[in-house]
Every structure is written in C-alpha cells, then in structure tokens.
Design a protein around this motif. Sequence first.
Motif, short mmCIF file in Angstrom:
data_model
loop_
_atom_site.label_atom_id
_atom_site.label_comp_id
_atom_site.label_asym_id
_atom_site.label_seq_id
_atom_site.Cartn_x
_atom_site.Cartn_y
_atom_site.Cartn_z
N THR A 1 0.83 -1.20 0.00
CA THR A 1 0.00 0.00 0.00
C THR A 1 0.87 1.25 0.00
OG1 THR A 1 -1.76 -1.17 1.16
CG2 THR A 1 -1.81 1.24 1.23
N GLY A 2 1.94 1.24 0.77
CA GLY A 2 2.85 2.38 0.81
C GLY A 2 3.44 2.69 -0.56
N ALA A 3 3.81 1.64 -1.30
CA ALA A 3 4.37 1.84 -2.64
C ALA A 3 3.31 2.42 -3.57
CB ALA A 3 4.91 0.52 -3.19
N ARG A 4 2.10 1.92 -3.47
CA ARG A 4 1.01 2.45 -4.31
C ARG A 4 0.75 3.91 -3.99
NH1 ARG A 4 -3.37 0.24 -7.29
NH2 ARG A 4 -5.10 1.70 -7.42
N LEU A 5 0.74 4.26 -2.72
CA LEU A 5 0.52 5.65 -2.32
C LEU A 5 1.66 6.56 -2.79
CD1 LEU A 5 -0.96 5.13 1.26
CD2 LEU A 5 -2.19 5.88 -0.81
N ALA A 6 2.89 6.06 -2.71
CA ALA A 6 4.03 6.84 -3.20
C ALA A 6 3.91 7.06 -4.71
CB ALA A 6 5.34 6.11 -2.88
N ALA A 7 3.51 6.03 -5.44
CA ALA A 7 3.31 6.17 -6.89
C ALA A 7 2.20 7.16 -7.19
CB ALA A 7 3.00 4.81 -7.50
N GLU A 8 1.13 7.11 -6.43
CA GLU A 8 0.03 8.03 -6.64
C GLU A 8 0.45 9.48 -6.40
OE1 GLU A 8 -4.68 7.74 -6.01
OE2 GLU A 8 -3.49 7.27 -4.24
N GLY A 9 1.30 9.70 -5.39
CA GLY A 9 1.81 11.05 -5.15
C GLY A 9 2.66 11.54 -6.31
N PHE A 10 3.51 10.67 -6.84
CA PHE A 10 4.33 11.03 -8.00
C PHE A 10 3.44 11.38 -9.19
CE2 PHE A 10 6.36 9.84 -11.98
CZ PHE A 10 7.50 10.62 -11.95
N VAL B 1 2.67 -0.90 -10.30
CA VAL B 1 3.45 -0.68 -9.08
C VAL B 1 2.97 -1.60 -7.97
CG1 VAL B 1 3.89 0.99 -7.22
CG2 VAL B 1 4.16 1.68 -9.62
N THR B 2 1.66 -1.76 -7.84
CA THR B 2 1.11 -2.64 -6.81
C THR B 2 1.55 -4.08 -7.02
OG1 THR B 2 -0.80 -1.18 -6.56
CG2 THR B 2 -1.04 -3.43 -5.72
N GLU B 3 1.50 -4.55 -8.25
CA GLU B 3 1.93 -5.92 -8.56
C GLU B 3 3.42 -6.11 -8.29
OE1 GLU B 3 0.25 -8.62 -9.24
OE2 GLU B 3 -1.69 -7.62 -9.30
N LEU B 4 4.24 -5.15 -8.71
CA LEU B 4 5.68 -5.26 -8.48
C LEU B 4 6.00 -5.27 -6.98
CD1 LEU B 4 7.05 -2.89 -11.26
CD2 LEU B 4 7.27 -5.40 -11.18
N ALA B 5 5.32 -4.41 -6.23
CA ALA B 5 5.56 -4.35 -4.78
C ALA B 5 5.09 -5.65 -4.12
CB ALA B 5 4.85 -3.14 -4.18
N ALA B 6 3.94 -6.16 -4.53
CA ALA B 6 3.44 -7.42 -3.96
C ALA B 6 4.40 -8.56 -4.25
CB ALA B 6 2.05 -7.73 -4.51
N ASN B 7 4.95 -8.60 -5.46
CA ASN B 7 5.93 -9.64 -5.79
C ASN B 7 7.18 -9.50 -4.95
OD1 ASN B 7 4.20 -10.71 -7.68
ND2 ASN B 7 5.29 -9.89 -9.46
N ILE C 1 -1.30 -14.19 -11.94
CA ILE C 1 -1.70 -13.26 -13.01
C ILE C 1 -0.85 -11.99 -13.05
CG2 ILE C 1 -3.45 -12.00 -11.69
CD1 ILE C 1 -4.98 -12.60 -14.65
N GLY C 2 -0.16 -11.67 -11.96
CA GLY C 2 0.57 -10.40 -11.87
C GLY C 2 1.60 -10.18 -12.95
N TRP C 3 2.46 -11.16 -13.18
CA TRP C 3 3.53 -10.99 -14.17
C TRP C 3 2.93 -10.87 -15.57
CZ3 TRP C 3 7.85 -8.85 -13.74
CH2 TRP C 3 8.91 -9.07 -14.61
#
Length: 144
Positions: A31-40, A63-69, A115-117
């Motif tokens: 979630t933190g990575a997604r929020l950081a991406a959203e801010g950018f 970004v969410t998929e990459l962070a989850a992986n 399914i992410g990749w």
Amino acid sequence: MSTEPRGDDALTSEDIPSRTNSFVGEPHDVTGARLAAEGFLRDLARSSPPSAPEYWDDILLVVTELAANAVQYAPGPFALRMRRTFDGVHVMMHDTSSTEPAPRPFDPRSGGGGIGWHLIHTLCDQVSVVADERGKDVHVFLPW
C-alpha cells in the motif's frame, strides 16, 4: 508577444525529479508503494496530464503488482523509483532476490495468484530485469 512570466504555478516535467522510496518489505508496504506512486503521478499530472485516463490506473496497478511480488518473493527491503520519460513513465523496483520473475499458470479456482507478471507484460511497453548477487531491478516503461 509578451515575454513576461506567465504567473501560474504549473510545473514542467523537468521540475519533477525522479522519486525513490524505500520500504522494509512488510505486507503493508505494498500500500505504501502504491501511495508513493500516486503522489508522484499527482505531481506529474499538474504539468503533464496523462494522454489517456487509464494510464494512471495502469501505472498504479503495475506498481502494486511489483511491490506485492517483492514482498512475497524477496526477503527484506525493496525500493521503488519512478521518473518521467519523453513519452511515458519509467518504474524501477529493486528487491533483494536475484531470482528473475517467471510467468506461472493462472487458475482462478486455486486462488494462488499467477496473473501479476502477465498483467505487467500486458500493460507495459517494455519490461526488463537486471539481476546480480545483491538482488534485481525490474524496469518497466508505461505510456503517459
């Protein structure tokens, strides 16, 4: 023709530096990575809105998929770096695993992912992985 300053606060793409955010690698860091991406993306859109509305959501999903992986398959910290390119957005995710991602069969009945990749490869213009003994960098380029 006037050469006076425009007087608005619009940012140019050159005013928006690349952003790097580091995370410890806990599940809530997805979630933190997604929020950081959203801010950018919010800052980027002030001067350069996406050329199609779905590009915003595509970037956040990738970004969410990459962070989850990174959280699921690599022990320890990961880093997210985002920057504007001339025609899109470059996202780089660094994690501590030197194992390159590989597609897995997807079976919606199993609930086990897979399914992410495939999503990442479908949504991105380019995907590359650079691995060494310290981990790997996954580079993806998406339209904006």
